[in-house]
Design a protein around this motif. Structure first.
Motif, short mmCIF file in Angstrom:
data_model
loop_
_atom_site.label_atom_id
_atom_site.label_comp_id
_atom_site.label_asym_id
_atom_site.label_seq_id
_atom_site.Cartn_x
_atom_site.Cartn_y
_atom_site.Cartn_z
N VAL A 2 0.85 -1.18 0.00
CA VAL A 2 0.00 0.00 0.00
C VAL A 2 0.89 1.24 0.00
O VAL A 2 1.81 1.34 0.81
N LEU A 19 0.75 -3.49 7.97
CA LEU A 19 -0.35 -3.60 7.01
C LEU A 19 0.10 -4.50 5.86
O LEU A 19 1.05 -4.19 5.15
N VAL A 22 -3.55 -6.86 1.77
CA VAL A 22 -4.69 -5.96 1.58
C VAL A 22 -5.43 -6.33 0.31
O VAL A 22 -4.83 -6.50 -0.75
N ILE A 25 -9.12 -1.04 -0.50
CA ILE A 25 -8.79 0.24 0.13
C ILE A 25 -9.98 1.17 -0.09
O ILE A 25 -10.61 1.13 -1.14
N ALA A 34 -8.26 -0.02 5.13
CA ALA A 34 -7.74 -1.13 4.35
C ALA A 34 -8.40 -2.41 4.86
O ALA A 34 -8.45 -2.66 6.07
N GLN A 36 -8.09 -6.33 4.96
CA GLN A 36 -7.10 -7.37 4.77
C GLN A 36 -7.78 -8.69 4.40
O GLN A 36 -8.96 -8.89 4.67
#
Length: 92
Positions: A2, A19, A22, A25, A34, A36
């Motif tokens: 990201v 993070l 992902v 978004i 975000a 996951q």
């Protein structure tokens, strides 16, 4: 991976540590979300914790949407979660 760019006001470009994986978004006015792969949500930015405090008990999310000052999530079992600012009835 990201990557965020643009205004650094409200820490919008400071992506949370850890993070990974992902699959979606969503960007709001002053915060970002975000989703996951494991169904958890990370939130960052905003100028108060209402926008970035993902509700406890929110697991198995399959869709997210960040609004002006609020956020929404849809879980695998069809439950809808709303959090953030609700000055105009967004959370009702």
């Amino acid at each position: 991976t990201v990557v965020a760019w643009g205004s650094c006001i409200f820490d919008l470009t400071l992506i949370p540590d850890g993070l990974a994986n992902v699959k979606a978004i969503s960007a709001g006015r002053n915060h970002s979300l975000a989703l996951q792969e494991n169904g958890t949500i990370k939130a960052w930015g905003g100028f108060d914790e209402r926008r970035t405090a993902v509700p406890r008990g929110l697991v198995d999310a399959m869709a997210i949407s960040a609004g002006g000052g609020h956020s929404l999530a849809l879980t695998q079992n069809g439950q809808v979660f709303a959090w953030g600012a609700g000055e105009y009835g967004q959370l009702e």
